[in-house]
Write a protein that holds these residues in place. Sequence first.
Motif, short mmCIF file in Angstrom:
data_model
loop_
_atom_site.label_atom_id
_atom_site.label_comp_id
_atom_site.label_asym_id
_atom_site.label_seq_id
_atom_site.Cartn_x
_atom_site.Cartn_y
_atom_site.Cartn_z
N GLN A 116 -20.01 0.85 6.01
CA GLN A 116 -18.77 1.19 5.28
C GLN A 116 -17.91 2.14 6.10
O GLN A 116 -16.69 1.97 6.21
N ARG A 126 0.80 -1.22 0.00
CA ARG A 126 0.00 0.00 0.00
C ARG A 126 0.84 1.28 0.00
O ARG A 126 0.28 2.37 0.06
N ILE A 181 -14.10 1.38 7.82
CA ILE A 181 -12.91 2.19 7.53
C ILE A 181 -12.23 2.61 8.83
O ILE A 181 -11.01 2.50 8.98
N TYR A 185 -5.85 1.74 -4.35
CA TYR A 185 -6.57 0.79 -3.50
C TYR A 185 -7.76 1.45 -2.83
O TYR A 185 -8.87 0.89 -2.81
N TYR A 186 -7.56 2.63 -2.29
CA TYR A 186 -8.64 3.32 -1.57
C TYR A 186 -9.68 3.87 -2.54
O TYR A 186 -10.86 3.98 -2.18
N ILE A 211 -10.69 2.32 -5.21
CA ILE A 211 -11.55 1.19 -5.59
C ILE A 211 -12.36 0.68 -4.41
O ILE A 211 -13.53 0.32 -4.56
N GLN A 212 -11.76 0.68 -3.22
CA GLN A 212 -12.42 0.06 -2.07
C GLN A 212 -13.29 1.02 -1.27
O GLN A 212 -14.20 0.57 -0.57
N ILE A 213 -13.04 2.32 -1.36
CA ILE A 213 -13.76 3.27 -0.50
C ILE A 213 -14.50 4.32 -1.31
O ILE A 213 -15.73 4.45 -1.21
N PRO A 244 -17.24 2.96 -4.12
CA PRO A 244 -18.45 2.42 -3.49
C PRO A 244 -19.29 3.47 -2.76
O PRO A 244 -20.52 3.41 -2.81
N CYS A 245 -18.64 4.43 -2.11
CA CYS A 245 -19.41 5.49 -1.44
C CYS A 245 -20.17 6.34 -2.45
O CYS A 245 -21.34 6.70 -2.21
#
Length: 376
Positions: A223, A144, A227, A179-180, A182-184, A187-188
């Motif tokens: 979510q 990361r 986090i 990474y963040y 795609i993952q955070i 989606p938000c």
Amino acid sequence: MYLRSISKIDDYKMEYSVQLTFREQWLDERLKFNNLGGRLKYLTLTEANRVWMPDLFFSNEKEGHFHNIIMPNVYIRIFPNGTVLYSIRISLTLSCPMNLKLYPLDKQTCSLRMASYGWTTDDLVFLWKEGDPVQVVKNLHLPRFTLEKFRTDYCNSKTNTGEYSCLKVDLLFKREFSYYLIQIYIPCCMLVIVSWVSFWLDQGAVPARVSLGVTTLLTMATQSSGINASLPPVSYTKAIDVWTGVCLTFVFGALLEFALVNYASRSDMHRENMKKTRREMEAASMDAASDLLDTDSNATFAMKPLVRGGVDTKMRQCEIHISQPRKNCCRLWMSKFPTRSKRIDVISRITFPLVFAIFNLAYWSTYLFRDEEEEK
């Protein structure tokens, strides 16, 4: 120093693990020996207690261990002029205080500090070797983070017992944002956009709109808690807190918007019922008046010429013509939706995406610009 690997950087514990080959060199004239005409280059020892060694320790170390497979990874070379070279492979877990205000758009500086434990600068001084004292293995991979650069410096400390020599290596890590994203962040954004679907549903679809609003709200809350579970409880607001907080506010606002629409819809129905009742009462009163006119038809017929000739003429002279105000484009467009509940939905379809777009513009320009300033 040769950095072989950096296994992990823990945001929650604020520490990082590193494996390195550490070397130090000093001159001890008591260890001079005859090289037999150049045939003996150096002597090799494997036991460190055989010679004098500096009392160096890693001041920000939490855990550490030597490597003894298959043989102890350590050697001591003594050269004919008394120079001693000490080399050892060790793994360390070091503390790294982090500032997470810009998380996950942040950069962190982690240090590796080496100091003398008991000898003051009057007896022992550590110096970096000239040239390239710190080396890093090629193709260093971190999951990361990216190691952008490193620098060497001195960090001598003064205490009540004297001044102690200290060396440090500052490692500058940049957090990988993909990474963040795609993952955070994506989606938000999707959850916020899904909550706007309720603006396009019929006002009478109460179960569908309530289910959609509550589901997106609970998902967004889950979510956000997920986090924060991977981060330490700090006293300041992080960049990710601003993002999740605003997204949660938009989802909650969409749910409140339906409550307002439902109230306005019931108010519209009540107003229509009141108008209908008033029209029925007016129709009933006019029917009663017509009945009275039918019973007194002779008297009414006699008075008609007088009324038309006198009062009617004066009333015509006092007529006032009022021009209708011109409607602007917004009012003209809103007039297509007669009920207040429908107008609220239509306004929300435009207002929510517009405000969210403005927030995104302000968010990314603020934090990305601040990140560039810190680089400078």
